[in-house]
Design a protein around this motif. Sequence first.
Motif, PDB file in Angstrom:
ATOM      1  N   PHE A   1       0.936  -1.279  -0.052  1.00 43.25           N
ATOM      2  CA  PHE A   1      -0.042   0.033   0.027  1.00 43.25           C
ATOM      3  C   PHE A   1       0.997   1.254   0.078  1.00 43.25           C
ATOM      4  N   THR A   2       0.355   2.280  -0.434  1.00 44.06           N
ATOM      5  CA  THR A   2       1.260   3.550  -0.507  1.00 44.06           C
ATOM      6  C   THR A   2       1.035   4.061   0.921  1.00 44.06           C
ATOM      7  N   PHE A   3       2.236   4.993   1.052  1.00 41.70           N
ATOM      8  CA  PHE A   3       2.394   5.502   2.510  1.00 41.70           C
ATOM      9  C   PHE A   3       1.340   6.173   3.153  1.00 41.70           C
ATOM     10  N   PHE A   4       0.376   6.879   2.223  1.00 39.54           N
ATOM     11  CA  PHE A   4      -0.501   7.574   2.681  1.00 39.54           C
ATOM     12  C   PHE A   4      -1.873   6.580   3.106  1.00 39.54           C
ATOM     13  N   ALA A   5      -1.983   5.558   2.347  1.00 35.52           N
ATOM     14  CA  ALA A   5      -2.793   4.252   2.754  1.00 35.52           C
ATOM     15  C   ALA A   5      -2.591   3.754   4.122  1.00 35.52           C
ATOM     16  N   GLU A   6      -1.109   3.506   4.287  1.00 38.08           N
ATOM     17  CA  GLU A   6      -0.715   3.101   5.489  1.00 38.08           C
ATOM     18  C   GLU A   6      -1.048   4.005   6.622  1.00 38.08           C
TER      19      GLU A   6
ATOM     20  N   GLU B   1       2.574   0.494  -6.148  1.00 36.92           N
ATOM     21  CA  GLU B   1       2.050   0.399  -4.946  1.00 36.92           C
ATOM     22  C   GLU B   1       0.627   0.429  -4.892  1.00 36.92           C
ATOM     23  N   ILE B   2      -0.351   0.246  -4.221  1.00 35.66           N
ATOM     24  CA  ILE B   2      -1.680   0.061  -4.329  1.00 35.66           C
ATOM     25  C   ILE B   2      -2.108   1.451  -3.424  1.00 35.66           C
ATOM     26  N   GLU B   3      -2.992   2.234  -3.974  1.00 35.45           N
ATOM     27  CA  GLU B   3      -3.392   3.435  -3.571  1.00 35.45           C
ATOM     28  C   GLU B   3      -4.978   3.023  -2.988  1.00 35.45           C
ATOM     29  N   VAL B   4      -5.178   2.914  -1.942  1.00 34.69           N
ATOM     30  CA  VAL B   4      -6.693   2.912  -1.629  1.00 34.69           C
ATOM     31  C   VAL B   4      -7.537   3.950  -1.840  1.00 34.69           C
ATOM     32  N   MET B   5      -8.521   3.710  -2.831  1.00 33.63           N
ATOM     33  CA  MET B   5      -9.754   4.914  -2.927  1.00 33.63           C
ATOM     34  C   MET B   5     -10.741   4.725  -1.812  1.00 33.63           C
ATOM     35  N   ASP B   6     -11.152   3.786  -1.506  1.00 34.60           N
ATOM     36  CA  ASP B   6     -12.097   3.372  -0.758  1.00 34.60           C
ATOM     37  C   ASP B   6     -12.010   1.851   0.011  1.00 34.60           C
TER      38      ASP B   6
ATOM     39  N   TRP C   1     -11.032  -4.242  -5.887  1.00 35.95           N
ATOM     40  CA  TRP C   1     -11.257  -3.896  -7.123  1.00 35.95           C
ATOM     41  C   TRP C   1     -10.187  -3.137  -7.660  1.00 35.95           C
ATOM     42  N   LEU C   2      -9.422  -3.518  -8.571  1.00 33.87           N
ATOM     43  CA  LEU C   2      -8.365  -2.683  -9.271  1.00 33.87           C
ATOM     44  C   LEU C   2      -8.455  -2.351 -10.596  1.00 33.87           C
TER      45      LEU C   2
ATOM     46  N   ASN D   1      -7.047  -0.887 -12.945  1.00 34.91           N
ATOM     47  CA  ASN D   1      -5.659  -0.892 -13.649  1.00 34.91           C
ATOM     48  C   ASN D   1      -5.063  -1.850 -13.358  1.00 34.91           C
ATOM     49  N   TYR D   2      -5.390  -3.190 -13.227  1.00 38.35           N
ATOM     50  CA  TYR D   2      -4.865  -4.364 -12.411  1.00 38.35           C
ATOM     51  C   TYR D   2      -3.824  -5.029 -13.612  1.00 38.35           C
ATOM     52  N   SER D   3      -2.826  -5.201 -13.157  1.00 41.32           N
ATOM     53  CA  SER D   3      -1.743  -6.062 -13.936  1.00 41.32           C
ATOM     54  C   SER D   3      -1.655  -7.315 -13.637  1.00 41.32           C
ATOM     55  N   PRO D   4      -1.786  -8.332 -14.462  1.00 40.51           N
ATOM     56  CA  PRO D   4      -1.423  -9.887 -14.172  1.00 40.51           C
ATOM     57  C   PRO D   4      -0.368 -10.039 -13.327  1.00 40.51           C
ATOM     58  N   SER D   5       0.541  -9.211 -13.458  1.00 39.10           N
ATOM     59  CA  SER D   5       1.896  -9.517 -13.080  1.00 39.10           C
ATOM     60  C   SER D   5       1.948  -9.027 -11.211  1.00 39.10           C
ATOM     61  N   LEU D   6       0.810  -8.389 -10.997  1.00 40.42           N
ATOM     62  CA  LEU D   6       0.557  -7.847  -9.696  1.00 40.42           C
ATOM     63  C   LEU D   6       0.184  -9.019  -8.732  1.00 40.42           C
ATOM     64  N   ARG D   7       1.045  -9.145  -7.563  1.00 38.13           N
ATOM     65  CA  ARG D   7       0.314 -10.310  -6.592  1.00 38.13           C
ATOM     66  C   ARG D   7       0.131  -9.521  -5.110  1.00 38.13           C
ATOM     67  N   ILE D   8      -1.016  -9.592  -4.819  1.00 33.15           N
ATOM     68  CA  ILE D   8      -1.443  -9.211  -3.590  1.00 33.15           C
ATOM     69  C   ILE D   8      -1.352 -10.190  -2.457  1.00 33.15           C
ATOM     70  N   THR D   9      -0.477  -9.938  -1.633  1.00 34.20           N
ATOM     71  CA  THR D   9      -0.533 -11.191  -0.475  1.00 34.20           C
ATOM     72  C   THR D   9      -0.893 -10.833   0.813  1.00 34.20           C
ATOM     73  N   SER D  10      -1.132 -11.765   1.640  1.00 35.67           N
ATOM     74  CA  SER D  10      -1.702 -11.354   3.167  1.00 35.67           C
ATOM     75  C   SER D  10      -0.830 -10.659   3.896  1.00 35.67           C
TER      76      SER D  10
END
Length: 103
Positions: free
Chosen positions: A1-6, A59-64, A86-87, A89-98
Motif C-alpha cells: 500500500f502507499t505511504f498515505f494508505a498505510e 504500490e496500491i493506493e486505496v480509494m475506498d 477492485w483494481l 488498472n490491474y496488471s496480471p503480474s501484480l500479486r497481493i499477498t496476505s
Amino acid sequence: FTFFAELAIKSIIDHCVHRLSTGTANLQNTKERFLACAQFVRVNQTIPKPIVAIYKNDEIEVMDGNHRIAALRHIGVPNGYRLPIWLPNYSPSLRITSNMVAQ
C-alpha cells in the motif's frame, strides 16, 4: 500500500482502538464504521465488500476501504486470506499477498 494508505489505516486503528487523536481519522463516524467492519470480520472472516484501489508506481493506493483494512488488521488476517479488491488498472503480474494486508 502507499505511504498515505498505510498512514490512514494506522490512524484509524490508533483513533478507534487506542483512543488517540489523529489528524486523519477524526471523521464524525470513523469509530462506528470501524466497529461495524470489525464485527463483520469477526463473524465472517472477511471484509464486508471489496476495497477500491488503483495500482500506481508499484504500490496500491486505496480509494475506498481504509476502515475495512484497518478492521481486518486489528482483528487479524486469516491464514491464506485473499483480499477482495477492485483494481481497475490491474496488471496480471501484480500479486497481493496476505503480508501486504497484515502489516
